[in-house]
Design an enzyme around this catalytic site. Sequence first.
Site, PDB file in Angstrom:
ATOM      1  N   HIS A   1      31.307  31.032  55.300  1.00 57.54           N
ATOM      2  CA  HIS A   1      31.663  31.092  56.722  1.00 57.54           C
ATOM      3  C   HIS A   1      30.575  31.802  57.521  1.00 57.54           C
ATOM      4  CE1 HIS A   1      32.479  35.396  56.352  1.00 57.54           C
ATOM      5  NE2 HIS A   1      33.063  35.107  55.192  1.00 57.54           N
ATOM      6  N   GLY A   2      30.622  31.670  58.837  1.00 60.44           N
ATOM      7  CA  GLY A   2      29.671  32.359  59.700  1.00 60.44           C
ATOM      8  C   GLY A   2      29.915  33.854  59.743  1.00 60.44           C
ATOM      9  N   GLN A   3      28.929  34.568  60.259  1.00 62.02           N
ATOM     10  CA  GLN A   3      29.052  36.034  60.374  1.00 62.02           C
ATOM     11  C   GLN A   3      30.296  36.408  61.184  1.00 62.02           C
ATOM     12  OE1 GLN A   3      26.956  38.392  63.343  1.00 62.02           O
ATOM     13  NE2 GLN A   3      25.915  39.478  61.672  1.00 62.02           N
ATOM     14  N   THR A   4      31.026  37.421  60.711  1.00 57.14           N
ATOM     15  CA  THR A   4      32.214  37.901  61.407  1.00 57.14           C
ATOM     16  C   THR A   4      31.977  39.288  62.011  1.00 57.14           C
ATOM     17  OG1 THR A   4      33.182  39.081  59.530  1.00 57.14           O
ATOM     18  CG2 THR A   4      33.619  36.706  59.669  1.00 57.14           C
TER      19      THR A   4
ATOM     20  N   TRP B   1      33.622  41.986  61.293  1.00 60.11           N
ATOM     21  CA  TRP B   1      33.611  42.978  60.214  1.00 60.11           C
ATOM     22  C   TRP B   1      32.331  42.916  59.400  1.00 60.11           C
ATOM     23  CZ3 TRP B   1      38.912  44.142  57.497  1.00 60.11           C
ATOM     24  CH2 TRP B   1      39.783  44.690  58.441  1.00 60.11           C
TER      25      TRP B   1
ATOM     26  N   GLU C   1      38.536  34.564  49.536  1.00 60.07           N
ATOM     27  CA  GLU C   1      37.610  35.571  49.019  1.00 60.07           C
ATOM     28  C   GLU C   1      38.288  36.443  47.961  1.00 60.07           C
ATOM     29  OE1 GLU C   1      34.904  36.535  48.023  1.00 60.07           O
ATOM     30  OE2 GLU C   1      33.766  37.150  49.811  1.00 60.07           O
TER      31      GLU C   1
ATOM     32  N   ARG D   1      38.607  33.231  59.256  1.00 63.02           N
ATOM     33  CA  ARG D   1      37.182  33.110  59.529  1.00 63.02           C
ATOM     34  C   ARG D   1      36.610  31.800  59.009  1.00 63.02           C
ATOM     35  NH1 ARG D   1      38.182  37.084  55.664  1.00 63.02           N
ATOM     36  NH2 ARG D   1      36.921  37.166  53.754  1.00 63.02           N
TER      37      ARG D   1
END
Length: 208
Positions: free
Chosen positions: A15-18, A20, A88, A64
């Site tokens: 996934h893309g940067q979050t 957190w 995850e 996310r």
Amino acid sequence: MKSSEQPTLFGLLRHGQTRWNSLKKIQGQMDSPLTARGRSQIDQWGTTLGQWHWDRIVASDLGRVVETVEILNKKLHLPITYDTRLREQSWGRWEGLTLPHIHENFSQDLALRVAKGWGFSAPGGESRDAVRQRVQGILTEISSNFPGEKILIICHQGVIKALIYHLMNRAFLPEEDPLLQVNGFHLVALESGVFSINKLNIPRSFRS
């Protein structure tokens, strides 16, 4: 319908940067939204990934990843399935804590756990080997249901590492050199029940 004699090709993307991620907080199976940078990263991936002509997307059901898939599919227009087995690794009681906090307050416990390699788990969490088992299980099931197809798997870095480190015979110990780029794209094939690595760390700028 594609032939069961052809290998099933899996494209693995995190996934893309979050939010957190940017704060160095452990997410595990908790969640936070993508940052503007993360959304831009995934929009760029949508263009790059179109070169492979995927048949479908199978993805983690965490928020996310759902947000990531929605951005990708504005360009790819593929059928989507979400599955809990692509979540995850659970980090148990350490989810929501920052990495610096864990190193400062649980350094001895962390070192003992990390030294277990595939047996690593956070307090109340899940082992890396358990993640490997569930990701291999779902990819085998997908291959059985859609033999010979090209399947885009959108999930998490821990899930991708568990599969690829196993295929590369890694011990998952800290002295090993890094193998995967966080924002890379990876191709893995499954043929006659045997996984193989096609290509690792394909960049967003890739052009076939």
